[in-house]
Structure formats: structure tokens, C-alpha cells
Design an enzyme around this catalytic site. Structure first.
Site, short mmCIF file in Angstrom:
data_model
loop_
_atom_site.label_atom_id
_atom_site.label_comp_id
_atom_site.label_asym_id
_atom_site.label_seq_id
_atom_site.Cartn_x
_atom_site.Cartn_y
_atom_site.Cartn_z
CD GLU A 523 -2.74 -1.39 -0.06
OE1 GLU A 523 -2.85 -0.44 -0.87
OE2 GLU A 523 -3.22 -2.52 -0.27
CG ASP A 587 2.04 -7.45 -5.72
OD1 ASP A 587 1.48 -7.02 -4.69
OD2 ASP A 587 1.44 -8.13 -6.58
ZN LIG Z 1 -2.78 -2.75 -4.63
#
Ligand SMILES: [Zn+2]
Length: 689
Positions: A523, A587
Site C-alpha cells: 500500500e 508488489d
Molecule cells: Zn494494490
């Protein structure tokens, strides 16, 4: 405004980027703490396929339950949360002494109406009759537009979407927005593609629409003709819709204009009557608005003029049927499921009623349910520990930005300023939503759903021109998910995801940093992915990068897009590396930052002993991978590839590990660039953050 990625409805638009565990949640209470070696398949080399190495035994032994389209760690958490929430709802529903205007009284009455199967069956299509009568009475372009406005108030997604959001270039201003919508199928490609699988879905969708009209009382011939009209009208909308990739460009979505300019852009539609229908009756109540897709809205204008009223009325009836179907009697629910659950997502069985009603309570009056949930499921100690972890991750990203070799000093300074400004929300809102204006009485289930929708619509509408409330949350407290919102420059982690095995105050640091740490890092990185980086510290769409740094960023982005486009998901379907770029950057960066944060946390203590034969670094990566274990139906993967900005679960492991040298070192893979996905990594260029 949040981008909600709901599985079976046309999602409402916005900018927030959600982690998306694909509608899944958590927490087997007696689950093993942290990494679970019994889930692994150690016959597989971690360097060849780390996804299978970490979770292969679990994947082989955990087929998808019949009432799901996928099953993974997040789904287990969701089921555990469901068990807690069911108890709460049954208590509330049984408590007839609860004041009707209390949160408990409202949540209880809502749940009771959803569980009252006898009444729902007896009512049949009766709850829709008033809507059908109103649609039948449409006699001109003004009454058509007014009715579309009224339907939008009740949560019936038809033609396009209206909401109030933050102006992307003036983030403290809240203005009205128009967004493309009105499609029953997940995306424009489903209407326009010549692909055999898409054509097949289209044919079955038309048959489904016809069956729904028949259930509403049309003769078989009329139902079939009406379904053809709906398909034709939606296909026109699809042709003028932006692709999911085009919608990732925030500048392409920014077209602020006055209502006079809107009338010039799309003169064939009675905008004045429409805005009166949504409830903006006072002169000047609308103000400026943002038209996200001008070509689409121009087409609404053209259709307002040249689509015969009778066809519009058919389309609106379909909209009412489609949005109400999940809350009506079993014939509607069953037909809706047969197409959207079975055909589209490969789900074999309908979920039991209490789970469906629970999901409806969560999406309709979720902050009421959330208040009752937090009392039972989230302690102040858990919150303090989670906040401390978020701060450690933020510090690790700061270290990383300070030492990156590919950005210039000016960009570095701005990036640190933005990082510093990121607001953090953990657990549950400081201020709960005020439901005092929502009345949940003895009406039908579908009437309660619509009242809740109308309450939310009005609450959103009231924001036009008002000061921004930074305390609001975009997802509910029990949700197993997290998000970054670029216009608020904030990261949000509800109590629902801060549960074992993702977050377990009793587990070792390596496990927690690998699982929830990876989520937090993901995030945070969204603030700096290819989309998020275009917003500044104050949440404004405003460039703060030098030209050279933008060029370098874009080159690195191209390498990552190429890497992921090479991955084959099902049959011959590849990931769309351009659609998933922002999530993949998050990621890869999230894993790196979580790893660095773990090293900081461990530096303060003596080196930890091996656990189950694994070093702390190895456990970190295994915990990360086990968080993404998931089995999914081929059907649901097809929808995901076409519409979802996230890569399917296996590639959220194979991609980032193959790009991370620290992974390669932890498992002695002997490759400079990583290795968890074999020889498929994007190389050093994949490391943006
Ligand atoms: Zn995301």
C-alpha cells in the site's frame, strides 16, 4: 472515492487502489502461528517455483468449495470473520428490545428482513411493481432523465454513474462526477470482442436477460425481444467506454466543466431533469463537475435523442431487475446466480442465505456492523502493534528513497516529502458514520437495501462544496483488504485484515513482516507506483518529477510490464502487463520494503534461531508466499485477466521474488536477480522502489 472491485455488479468508480484479496477474508483462530511448514511442497525447488514450494501441499489438498470461485488464505480469514459477524447479527436480530433508532436496532432489523425467506418468497416480484409502473409512465425525455436520476439514488446502476468525489487537481474540493457505466457484463470487451469465449458469454448473457424479463412477467417472445434491445443498448455504451488500461491514466479522466458545458457536450440528454431526479433541486446546488469520459457522456447525449423511449424503458426495467435480483425470491436469485455465479465465475453452488445477507449488511450499513464487530475482534494492543509495524515500514521506505541510485536529488526530496505526508488509518474509524437519518423498518428486504443505498447516496451528495472529511473510510472494518487512496494520500488497514495468519501478535517477526508487512509495503508503494506517483503530497494530480526521472521510471515500468505480460495464466491467456503495472510495482516494492523493515527490526536483537529449519529471511519469504496461496476457477481467472488490475495470486509470488536479489540469497539460488519464478524476472530494472 474508492474503486470498489465488486465481483458481480458494475463497480462504482474512483481512484483508490485496493489490495483485493478477491472478496475474501480471514482467521482460523487455532491456525498455526506464522509460517506453516505443512502447507509447503519441499520436493519443488524454491528457486524454480517458489509459489509451489511455499504452498504446494495446501494447494493440492484444498479444492475450491462449491460456493466459491476461489479459495485462499484471505478466504479462510473471511470465513472466520463471518463466524464472528454471524453471532453479532443473530444477537442483534433477536434483540427485540434494542431501540429501533440504535445501530444495533437497525442492523438487527436489516438482517431479519433478509432472513425472512417466507415473506421474500411470498412477495415474489411485488416489491418492484411500483418501479415498473413509474418506468411505464415515462412519457418524454425529461421524465426519462428524471427517472434515471431517481434510480441512481436507489443504487440502481444504469446508463452511467454519478457520485461526489475529490477534484483530482484540487483535492480539498468535493465536486460531482460522471463516470462511464451501465453495463451488465464486466467490461466493454465482453460486448465487442470476437474471441470465441467472449461470444459464448454474450450469447448466454442475452439468454439470461430474457429469462429475467420472463420472471418479471413478460411473454416468452417479448422477453427475447427485450433482451436483444438491452444487448444492443449496452453494446452502444460499451463502444464508447474506456478500456481498463485507459482508465489508469488519471489525466485522461480529468475534465472539469460547468453544467452549461455539460449541456453543450451532450445536448440530447435532459441533464437538468436528471440532476433534479438525483435530488439537486436548488439552483446552483450542482456547481462544477468532472466528466471522466467525455466521449461516453457525449454518446449518452446522442442516445438521449435517437434511442426510442420504449427501448430506454426496457433498458431501465432490466436495470431494476438486475440490481434487485439478489434480494428477491428464489427464482430471481437462482437465475441471477446461474449466469453471474456459475457461467461467469465458475462457482458451482449459491452461498447459503445467512452469508449472502451478512455480505449485504456489510455493504449497505457496514459501519454499523463494524462498530459491533470491533468490540469483539480487535483489541487496543493489536492496534498499537499494527501501528508500530506501519511506522517501521514507512521508515524503511524512507531509507530506501534516500539511497536509490536512479532518481535525482530534487525528485528524491519530493518523494520523501510525500512519504512523510502519508496518513495512516489502522483498525477502525475514529469517527463512525452517523446512521441517524437511515430508517430501517418492517419493509421488504429489497426495500431496506434501497433505503440504505439512498441514505449513502444522499450522504455522498451532501458533500458537494463542503469541507473535506479526512476521517472517512472507504471499506468496512471487517473487510479482509487494505487500500491506498491517492487523493487523500493515505493508507488504510481495517481490523478485518489485521488477523491471523496475516497479522498475529504472537508469531515471530519474520512471519509478520512477510505477511502483513508485505501488505503494508504494497500500500505504501502505491503512493509511488506509475499512477500514484502522479499525485503530490497533498493528493493533487500535479507533476513533481524531473523529466529525466520520469523517463527512467517509464523505462523501468516497461521492463516490468514485459515481464508480467510473459506470464500465462490459463490456456493461452496472458496477464496484461499494462493493466496490472501499478499493482505489480506495488508488489515488488512492497516485498523489498517489508524485507528491509524486518532487517531493521532484527538489528535491535540477537540473530533469531532457526524455526522449523528455516532462517528468519527464509521464513519472511515463505510467509509472504503463503499469504497468496489460492485456488481459483478458470472462469474467474478469465474475468480477472480482462478486468482486474491485480495479477492472479501465483504471479504475485513468482513475479516479486524473481525480481528480488535478497530472495535469491536467502535460498542460495545463485542468480543475481532473484529466481523464485525461474528465469522470468525483470532484472535489476524491476526494482523501482
Ligand atoms: Zn494494490
Amino acid at each position: 472515492m474508492m474503486k470498489r472491485l465488486l465481483l458481480s455488479t458494475a463497480g462504482s468508480p474512483g481512484l483508490a487502489v485496493v489490495l483485493l484479496l478477491a472478496g475474501t477474508r480471514l482467521a482460523a483462530l487455532d491456525a498455526p502461528r506464522g509460517v506453516d511448514p505443512s502447507k509447503m511442497d519441499t520436493r519443488v525447488s524454491p528457486c524454480e517455483d517458489f509459489y509451489l514450494y511455499a504452498s504446494g501441499t495446501w494447494l493440492a489438498n484444498n479444492p475450491i468449495p462449491a460456493d466459491r470461485a476461489s479459495w485462499g488464505a484471505g478466504s479462510e480469514m473471511q470465513e472466520a470473520n463471518f463466524a464472528v459477524l454471524k453471532q453479532i447479527l443473530e444477537d442483534a436480530a433477536a434483540d427485540r428490545a434494542a431501540a429501533p433508532d440504535s445501530v444495533k436496532g437497525k442492523v438487527g432489523a436489516f438482517y431479519r428482513s433478509g432472513m425472512d425467506e417466507t415473506r421474500i418468497e411470498k412477495d415474489g416480484r411485488k416489491p418492484l411493481e411500483a418501479d415498473f409502473a413509474r418506468i411505464a409512465a415515462i412519457r418524454d425525455r425529461d421524465s426519462l432523465a428524471r427517472e434515471i436520476g431517481r434510480l441512481h439514488r436507489m443504487g440502481t446502476g444504469t446508463a452511467f454513474v454519478f457520485f461526489v468525489g475529490q477534484d483530482a487537481k484540487s483535492s480539498t474540493e468535493q465536486i460531482a462526477e460522471l463516470y462511464q457505466g451501465g453495463l451488465g457484463l464486466p467490461d466493454r470487451d465482453y460486448y465487442l470482442s470476437d474471441d470465441a469465449a467472449m461470444r459464448d458469454v454474450r450469447r448466454k448473457y442475452e439468454a439470461h436477460v430474457a429469462k429475467m424479463f420472463a420472471l418479471a412477467g413478460d411473454s416468452r417472445e417479448a422477453a427475447a425481444a427485450n433482451a436483444r434491445r438491452v444487448l444492443a443498448l449496452e453494446t452502444r455504451l460499451a463502444k464508447k467506454s474506456m478500456t481498463p488500461v485507459e482508465q489508469r491514466d488519471p489525466n485522461a479522466l480529468y475534465h472539469r466543466m460547468s453544467s452549461e458545458q455539460l449541456a453543450q457536450l451532450a445536448p440530447g440528454f435532459s441533464w437538468k431533469a436528471y440532476f433534479a431526479g438525483v435530488g439537486l433541486t436548488e439552483p446552483g446546488a450542482l456547481g462544477a463537475l468532472n466528466v471522466n469520459q467525455p466521449d461516453f457522456v457525449r454518446e449518452i447525449g446522442a442516445m438521449g435523442r435517437d434511442v426510442p423511449l420504449a427501448e430506454w424503458k426496457t433498458y431501465l426495467r432490466w436495470g431494476v431487475l438486475h440490481s434487485a435480483a439478489p434480494f428477491l425470491s428464489s427464482s430471481f436469485v437462482g437465475e441471477n446466480f446461474a449466469f453471474f455465479g456459475k457461467e461467469l465465475y465458475g462457482q458451482k453452488q449459491l452461498r447459503v442465505r445467512w452469508k449472502r445477507v451478512l455480505s449485504a449488511v456489510d455493504s449497505e450499513i457496514g459501519e454499523g456492523l463494524g462498530q459491533l464487530y470491533v468490540e469483539r475482534a480487535f483489541s487496543p494492543e493489536a492496534k498499537a502493534k499494527a501501528v508500530a509495524m506501519v511506522m517501521n515500514l514507512k521508515a524503511a521506505l524512507g531509507d530506501r528513497i534516500r539511497t536509490l541510485d536512479w532518481i535525482g536529488e530534487e525528485t528524491r526530496r519530493q518523494a520523501l516529502r510525500k512519504l512523510d505526508a502519508i496518513a495512516v488509518k489502522v483498525g477502525y474509524p475514529d469517527k463512525w458514520r452517523d446512521y441517524s437519518r437511515l430508517v430501517v423498518d418492517g419493509g421488504s428486504y429489497v426495500a431496506n437495501v434501497r433505503k440504505a443505498e439512498e441514505f449513502e447516496f444522499q450522504r455522498n451528495l451532501d458533500k458537494i462544496g463542503k469541507p473535506l472529511d479526512r476521517t472517512e473510510w472507504g471499506i468496512t472494518t471487517p473487510t479482509v483488504d487494505a487500500y491506498y487512496n491517492p487523493t487523500l494520500n493515505e493508507i488504510v488497514f481495517p481490523a478485518g485484515i489485521l488477523q491471523p495468519p496475516f497479522f498475529d501478535p504472537k508469531a515471530d517477526d519474520a512471519s509478520n513482516y512477510g505477511s502483513i508487512g508485505g501488505v503494508i509495503g504494497h500500500e505504501l508503494t502505491h503512493g509511488f507506483d506509475d499512477e500514484g506517483r502522479q499525485f503530490d503530497a497533498e493528493g493533487n494530480l500535479k507533476n513533481w518529477w524531473t523529466e529525466e526521472d520520469v523517463r527512467n521510471y517509464q523505462d523501468r515500468g516497461k521492463a516490468i510490464a514485459k515481464q508480467y505480460s510473459g506470464y500465462v495464466v490459463v490456456d493461452d491467456l496472458h496477464i496484461n502487463g499494462d493493466l496490472t503495472l501499478g499493482e505489480n510495482i506495488a508488489d515488488i516494492g512492497g516485498l523489498k520494503i517489508a524485507y528491509l523493515a524486518l532487517q531493521k527490526a532484527l538489528a535491535a536483537h540477537p540473530a533469531p534461531e532457526k524455526i522449523d529449519g528455516f532462517t528468519a529471511d527464509q521464513r519472511f519469504f515463505i510467509a509472504y508466499a503463503q499469504g497468496w496461496r489460492r485456488n481459483a476457477t478458470p472462469e474467474s481467472l478469465r474475468v480477472m485477466i480482462a478486468t482486474d488490475p491485480h495479477s492472479p495470486a501465483p504471479f504475485r509470488v513468482r513475479g516479486p521474488t524473481s525480481d528480488t536479489p535478497e530472495f535469491s540469497r536467502a535460498f542460495a539460488c545463485g542468480k543475481a536477480d532473484g529466481g523464485g519464478g525461474g528465469d522470468t524476472g525483470g532484472g535489476a530494472a524491476a526494482q523501482i522502489w
